[in-house]
Design an enzyme around this catalytic site. Structure first.
Site: not given
Length: 284
Positions: A196, A226-229
């Site tokens: 990603l 916040e997705l994957d952050a």
């Protein structure tokens, strides 16, 4: 009988922090079994983790918190004292893929993870037999794609009922709502693969194979809105070549995902991860 406590703290850096902490511990009949510290010159903050050992019966967590509070306030500390003899309760969540869940259950079964696992929650019923073999409750909570809120409400209810200290998303393929992320900030652990944002969507390993990537990796992190952050706990990579077909890359990817997730969880359970902003200090 020997007792162990862990003190973790973060505060603006200044003279005398280590001396004050050491004097406090010794004055209460404790000794330092392990100590780690870091001074971040870029932010001006100081971070510390101390393992305290004592044979005194009067040395308990509540008294330590009460008596350390004035010191913490004077140094403007963000801090926590935990009793190492009290394992954290970890709720595992999964969907259909079994590799991360199976690895964590194996490590738990072998005593590698100092925690309690009261239950596993899944939006599918595929992994029930594996979980129940370990004597752990399995909760199947289906998801209606048209209305996911009842699923998340039930998940939150189960997390509360089992008094979870930590939640691990072991390839749970749903995005938790921001309300849950807020309540359990820095207590929900997840992983994502290294592709990603370059290879988003279906079959990322096949996309990576077509591009001829040379490294496969995974990131273990805390979950935020916040997705994957969220703040990163651990990362690792494995090298691949043109000889590796997509299925081999998938196998290698699963291996590295298992490694970083179990390692990140273990460090979290041992209070080795201090979060500052969107970064972490990890005393491993």
């Amino acid at each position: 009988m020997e007792r162990r406590f862990r003190l973790v703290l973060a505060c603006p850096d200044r003279l005398g922090i280590v001396a004050m902490v050491s004097n406090f511990i010794s004055s209460h009949g404790g000794s330092i079994a392990d100590a780690n510290q870091h001074s971040d010159s870029s932010t001006g903050w100081f971070f510390m983790r101390v393992e305290i050992v004592t044979a005194s019966r009067s040395f308990d967590r509540e008294q330590l918190i009460e008596q350390f509070t004035p010191i913490a306030q004077s140094f403007k500390m963000q801090w926590e004292i935990s009793d190492a003899a009290v394992p954290k309760k970890v709720v595992l969540m999964a969907s259909r893929e079994s590799h991360c869940l199976a690895d964590l259950l194996y490590r738990y079964h072998e005593g590698e993870l100092d925690c309690e696992i009261p239950c596993v929650i899944s939006n599918h019923d595929d992994l029930r037999s594996m979980v129940e073999w370990h004597g752990i409750a399995y909760h199947h909570v289906p998801v209606d794609p048209k209305d996911k809120q009842p699923h998340f409400d039930k998940v939150h209810q189960l997390i509360v009922e089992h008094q979870a200290d930590t939640i691990v998303l072991a390839r749970y393929m749903q995005i938790l709502p921001s309300t849950v992320c807020d309540i359990y900030r820095h207590k929900i652990i997840n992983i994502h693969h290294s592709f990603l944002p370059s290879f988003a969507g279906a079959k990322p390993y096949h996309q990576a194979h077509e591009r001829g990537v040379k490294l496969i990796g995974a990131t273990c992190h805390y979950v935020t809105e916040e997705l994957d952050a969220g703040p990163i706990i651990d990362q690792d990579v494995v090298r691949v070549t043109h000889r590796d077909q997509p299925q081999e890359m998938v196998r290698l990817g699963k291996d590295v995902e298992k490694t970083v997730l179990s390692r990140g969880l273990r460090w979290h359970l041992e209070d080795r991860v201090l979060v500052h902003g969107n970064k972490t200090v990890v005393f491993n």
